[in-house]
Design a protein around this motif. Structure first.
Motif, PDB file in Angstrom:
ATOM      1  N   PRO A 155       6.127  -6.826  14.256  1.00 31.53           N
ATOM      2  CA  PRO A 155       5.776  -7.975  14.844  1.00 31.53           C
ATOM      3  C   PRO A 155       4.147  -7.736  14.006  1.00 31.53           C
ATOM      4  O   PRO A 155       2.917  -8.477  13.266  1.00 31.53           O
ATOM      5  CB  PRO A 155       4.868  -7.868  16.501  1.00 31.53           C
ATOM      6  CG  PRO A 155       5.371  -6.747  16.618  1.00 31.53           C
ATOM      7  CD  PRO A 155       6.593  -5.944  15.666  1.00 31.53           C
ATOM      8  N   GLU A 156       3.931  -6.409  13.702  1.00 29.82           N
ATOM      9  CA  GLU A 156       2.694  -6.397  12.643  1.00 29.82           C
ATOM     10  C   GLU A 156       2.704  -7.313  11.476  1.00 29.82           C
ATOM     11  O   GLU A 156       0.975  -7.169  10.967  1.00 29.82           O
ATOM     12  CB  GLU A 156       2.545  -4.950  12.439  1.00 29.82           C
ATOM     13  CG  GLU A 156       3.442  -4.017  11.352  1.00 29.82           C
ATOM     14  CD  GLU A 156       4.388  -3.935  12.250  1.00 29.82           C
ATOM     15  OE1 GLU A 156       5.296  -3.767  11.323  1.00 29.82           O
ATOM     16  OE2 GLU A 156       4.823  -3.929  13.560  1.00 29.82           O
ATOM     17  N   LEU A 157       3.794  -8.019  10.776  1.00 34.84           N
ATOM     18  CA  LEU A 157       3.669  -8.999   9.588  1.00 34.84           C
ATOM     19  C   LEU A 157       2.984 -10.111  10.359  1.00 34.84           C
ATOM     20  O   LEU A 157       1.681 -10.558   8.674  1.00 34.84           O
ATOM     21  CB  LEU A 157       5.030  -8.563   9.050  1.00 34.84           C
ATOM     22  CG  LEU A 157       5.750  -7.699   9.082  1.00 34.84           C
ATOM     23  CD1 LEU A 157       7.186  -8.366   8.055  1.00 34.84           C
ATOM     24  CD2 LEU A 157       4.818  -7.188   7.970  1.00 34.84           C
ATOM     25  N   LEU A 158       3.065 -10.594  11.395  1.00 35.65           N
ATOM     26  CA  LEU A 158       2.518 -11.657  11.775  1.00 35.65           C
ATOM     27  C   LEU A 158       1.238 -11.154  11.614  1.00 35.65           C
ATOM     28  O   LEU A 158      -0.043 -12.075  11.895  1.00 35.65           O
ATOM     29  CB  LEU A 158       2.660 -11.796  12.694  1.00 35.65           C
ATOM     30  CG  LEU A 158       2.626 -13.383  13.558  1.00 35.65           C
ATOM     31  CD1 LEU A 158       2.461 -15.045  12.668  1.00 35.65           C
ATOM     32  CD2 LEU A 158       2.772 -13.456  14.688  1.00 35.65           C
ATOM     33  N   PHE A 159       0.076 -10.460  12.830  1.00 37.69           N
ATOM     34  CA  PHE A 159      -1.262  -9.886  12.902  1.00 37.69           C
ATOM     35  C   PHE A 159      -1.530  -9.770  11.257  1.00 37.69           C
ATOM     36  O   PHE A 159      -3.000 -10.514  10.846  1.00 37.69           O
ATOM     37  CB  PHE A 159      -1.498  -8.696  12.800  1.00 37.69           C
ATOM     38  CG  PHE A 159      -1.491  -8.294  14.360  1.00 37.69           C
ATOM     39  CD1 PHE A 159      -2.063  -8.255  15.330  1.00 37.69           C
ATOM     40  CD2 PHE A 159      -0.060  -8.361  15.119  1.00 37.69           C
ATOM     41  CE1 PHE A 159      -1.977  -8.724  16.561  1.00 37.69           C
ATOM     42  CE2 PHE A 159       0.039  -8.349  16.628  1.00 37.69           C
ATOM     43  CZ  PHE A 159      -1.381  -8.323  17.591  1.00 37.69           C
ATOM     44  N   LEU A 160      -1.068  -9.783  10.183  1.00 40.11           N
ATOM     45  CA  LEU A 160      -1.513  -8.698   8.693  1.00 40.11           C
ATOM     46  C   LEU A 160      -1.559 -10.759   8.102  1.00 40.11           C
ATOM     47  O   LEU A 160      -2.519 -10.852   7.545  1.00 40.11           O
ATOM     48  CB  LEU A 160      -0.303  -8.301   7.962  1.00 40.11           C
ATOM     49  CG  LEU A 160      -0.480  -6.891   8.181  1.00 40.11           C
ATOM     50  CD1 LEU A 160       0.468  -6.062   8.103  1.00 40.11           C
ATOM     51  CD2 LEU A 160      -1.557  -5.971   8.209  1.00 40.11           C
ATOM     52  N   ALA A 161      -0.825 -10.903   8.417  1.00 42.13           N
ATOM     53  CA  ALA A 161      -0.744 -12.118   7.802  1.00 42.13           C
ATOM     54  C   ALA A 161      -1.971 -13.659   7.533  1.00 42.13           C
ATOM     55  O   ALA A 161      -2.271 -14.044   7.041  1.00 42.13           O
ATOM     56  CB  ALA A 161       0.301 -13.315   8.075  1.00 42.13           C
ATOM     57  N   ALA A 162      -1.534 -13.576   9.530  1.00 45.56           N
ATOM     58  CA  ALA A 162      -3.557 -14.512   9.728  1.00 45.56           C
ATOM     59  C   ALA A 162      -4.393 -13.304   9.529  1.00 45.56           C
ATOM     60  O   ALA A 162      -5.046 -14.441   9.195  1.00 45.56           O
ATOM     61  CB  ALA A 162      -3.091 -14.274  11.748  1.00 45.56           C
ATOM     62  N   ARG A 163      -4.732 -12.515   9.674  1.00 48.49           N
ATOM     63  CA  ARG A 163      -6.078 -11.523   9.634  1.00 48.49           C
ATOM     64  C   ARG A 163      -6.192 -11.959   7.695  1.00 48.49           C
ATOM     65  O   ARG A 163      -7.385 -11.766   7.158  1.00 48.49           O
ATOM     66  CB  ARG A 163      -5.712  -9.991   9.054  1.00 48.49           C
ATOM     67  CG  ARG A 163      -5.511  -9.803  10.987  1.00 48.49           C
ATOM     68  CD  ARG A 163      -5.571  -8.431  11.315  1.00 48.49           C
ATOM     69  NE  ARG A 163      -6.700  -7.355   9.959  1.00 48.49           N
ATOM     70  CZ  ARG A 163      -5.995  -6.514  10.027  1.00 48.49           C
ATOM     71  NH1 ARG A 163      -5.411  -5.254  10.666  1.00 48.49           N
ATOM     72  NH2 ARG A 163      -7.431  -6.239   9.156  1.00 48.49           N
ATOM     73  N   ALA A 164      -5.150 -11.967   7.342  1.00 40.27           N
ATOM     74  CA  ALA A 164      -4.797 -12.194   5.563  1.00 40.27           C
ATOM     75  C   ALA A 164      -5.902 -13.925   5.515  1.00 40.27           C
ATOM     76  O   ALA A 164      -6.386 -13.494   4.543  1.00 40.27           O
ATOM     77  CB  ALA A 164      -3.745 -12.201   4.370  1.00 40.27           C
ATOM     78  N   LYS A 165      -5.613 -14.613   5.745  1.00 38.89           N
ATOM     79  CA  LYS A 165      -6.059 -15.844   6.481  1.00 38.89           C
ATOM     80  C   LYS A 165      -7.242 -16.150   6.795  1.00 38.89           C
ATOM     81  O   LYS A 165      -8.332 -17.035   6.975  1.00 38.89           O
ATOM     82  CB  LYS A 165      -5.074 -17.109   7.250  1.00 38.89           C
ATOM     83  CG  LYS A 165      -3.727 -17.369   6.352  1.00 38.89           C
ATOM     84  CD  LYS A 165      -3.862 -18.125   5.228  1.00 38.89           C
ATOM     85  CE  LYS A 165      -2.613 -17.912   4.476  1.00 38.89           C
ATOM     86  NZ  LYS A 165      -2.391 -18.788   3.280  1.00 38.89           N
ATOM     87  N   GLY A 166      -8.337 -15.088   6.759  1.00 43.47           N
ATOM     88  CA  GLY A 166      -8.995 -14.995   7.932  1.00 43.47           C
ATOM     89  C   GLY A 166      -9.718 -14.699   9.267  1.00 43.47           C
ATOM     90  O   GLY A 166     -10.592 -14.817   9.344  1.00 43.47           O
ATOM     91  N   ALA A 167      -8.231 -14.415  10.096  1.00 42.83           N
ATOM     92  CA  ALA A 167      -8.341 -14.559  11.231  1.00 42.83           C
ATOM     93  C   ALA A 167      -9.086 -13.460  12.200  1.00 42.83           C
ATOM     94  O   ALA A 167      -8.209 -12.477  11.350  1.00 42.83           O
ATOM     95  CB  ALA A 167      -7.302 -15.476  12.021  1.00 42.83           C
ATOM     96  N   LEU A 168      -9.205 -12.985  13.085  1.00 47.18           N
ATOM     97  CA  LEU A 168      -9.470 -12.322  13.864  1.00 47.18           C
ATOM     98  C   LEU A 168      -8.271 -12.297  14.767  1.00 47.18           C
ATOM     99  O   LEU A 168      -8.123 -12.922  15.827  1.00 47.18           O
ATOM    100  CB  LEU A 168     -10.937 -11.744  15.016  1.00 47.18           C
ATOM    101  CG  LEU A 168     -11.090 -11.242  15.785  1.00 47.18           C
ATOM    102  CD1 LEU A 168     -11.311 -10.029  15.583  1.00 47.18           C
ATOM    103  CD2 LEU A 168     -12.287 -11.947  17.129  1.00 47.18           C
ATOM    104  N   VAL A 169      -7.715 -11.620  15.417  1.00 47.21           N
ATOM    105  CA  VAL A 169      -5.915 -10.891  15.946  1.00 47.21           C
ATOM    106  C   VAL A 169      -6.049 -10.898  16.894  1.00 47.21           C
ATOM    107  O   VAL A 169      -6.305  -9.760  16.696  1.00 47.21           O
ATOM    108  CB  VAL A 169      -5.126 -10.941  14.634  1.00 47.21           C
ATOM    109  CG1 VAL A 169      -4.161 -10.885  15.384  1.00 47.21           C
ATOM    110  CG2 VAL A 169      -4.853 -11.838  13.534  1.00 47.21           C
ATOM    111  N   GLY A 170      -5.997 -10.174  17.847  1.00 40.21           N
ATOM    112  CA  GLY A 170      -5.324  -9.336  19.194  1.00 40.21           C
ATOM    113  C   GLY A 170      -4.463 -10.364  19.712  1.00 40.21           C
ATOM    114  O   GLY A 170      -4.416 -10.962  20.430  1.00 40.21           O
ATOM    115  N   ILE A 171      -3.958  -9.747  20.824  1.00 41.82           N
ATOM    116  CA  ILE A 171      -2.896  -9.865  21.713  1.00 41.82           C
ATOM    117  C   ILE A 171      -3.475 -10.185  23.309  1.00 41.82           C
ATOM    118  O   ILE A 171      -4.455 -10.095  23.441  1.00 41.82           O
ATOM    119  CB  ILE A 171      -2.543  -8.093  22.275  1.00 41.82           C
ATOM    120  CG1 ILE A 171      -1.563  -8.022  21.650  1.00 41.82           C
ATOM    121  CG2 ILE A 171      -1.842  -9.253  24.150  1.00 41.82           C
ATOM    122  CD1 ILE A 171      -1.565  -6.442  21.459  1.00 41.82           C
TER     123      ILE A 171
END
Length: 126
Positions: free
Chosen positions: A94-110
């Motif tokens: 699931p960390e791949l989704l975190f990384l993909a969203a962060r690559a678009k500039g998103a702040l990501v969390g649970i």
């Protein structure tokens, strides 16, 4: 200086009953400084809220976002301005989704860390 923020909101674009206009007006009436739209698995409301704010000139800031539904729980992404596909999420990474969203500039969390227990946190490396 303190700011009033509402960072986890849904509309009828996903699983809530209020429209984008109703949410925007509610936030403005409540004198919130900024709010995020984090509908489940869609960013379809972003343009609607931006259009409402341009039309009404309400004194409020908008933060685009989305809440992903995954095998392990919900991932909240703030400042997500571009859709990142979630349909092909790798349930073993699931960390791949975190990384993909962060690559678009998103702040990501649970989104709900205690609703799904520790398995998600362990898999996500948290």
């Amino acid at each position: 200086m303190y700011k009033r923020l509402e960072l986890h909101n849904h509309t009828n674009e996903s699983d809530a009953s209020c429209t984008c206009r109703e949410l925007t007006e509610l936030m403005a009436d409540d004198q919130v400084d900024a709010f995020a739209l984090t509908d489940h698995n869609t960013i379809s409301g972003h343009k609607k809220i931006q259009a409402i704010l341009e039309e009404t000139h309400l004194p409020i800031s908008f933060i685009p976002g989305m809440e992903y539904t995954t095998y392990y729980g919900h991932i909240l992404c703030l400042n997500l301005k571009e859709y990142v596909p979630w349909e092909n999420i790798n349930k073993h990474k699931p960390e791949l989704l975190f990384l993909a969203a962060r690559a678009k500039g998103a702040l990501v969390g649970i989104a709900h860390p205690f609703s799904y227990g520790w398995p998600f946190a362990r898999v996500a490396g948290l």
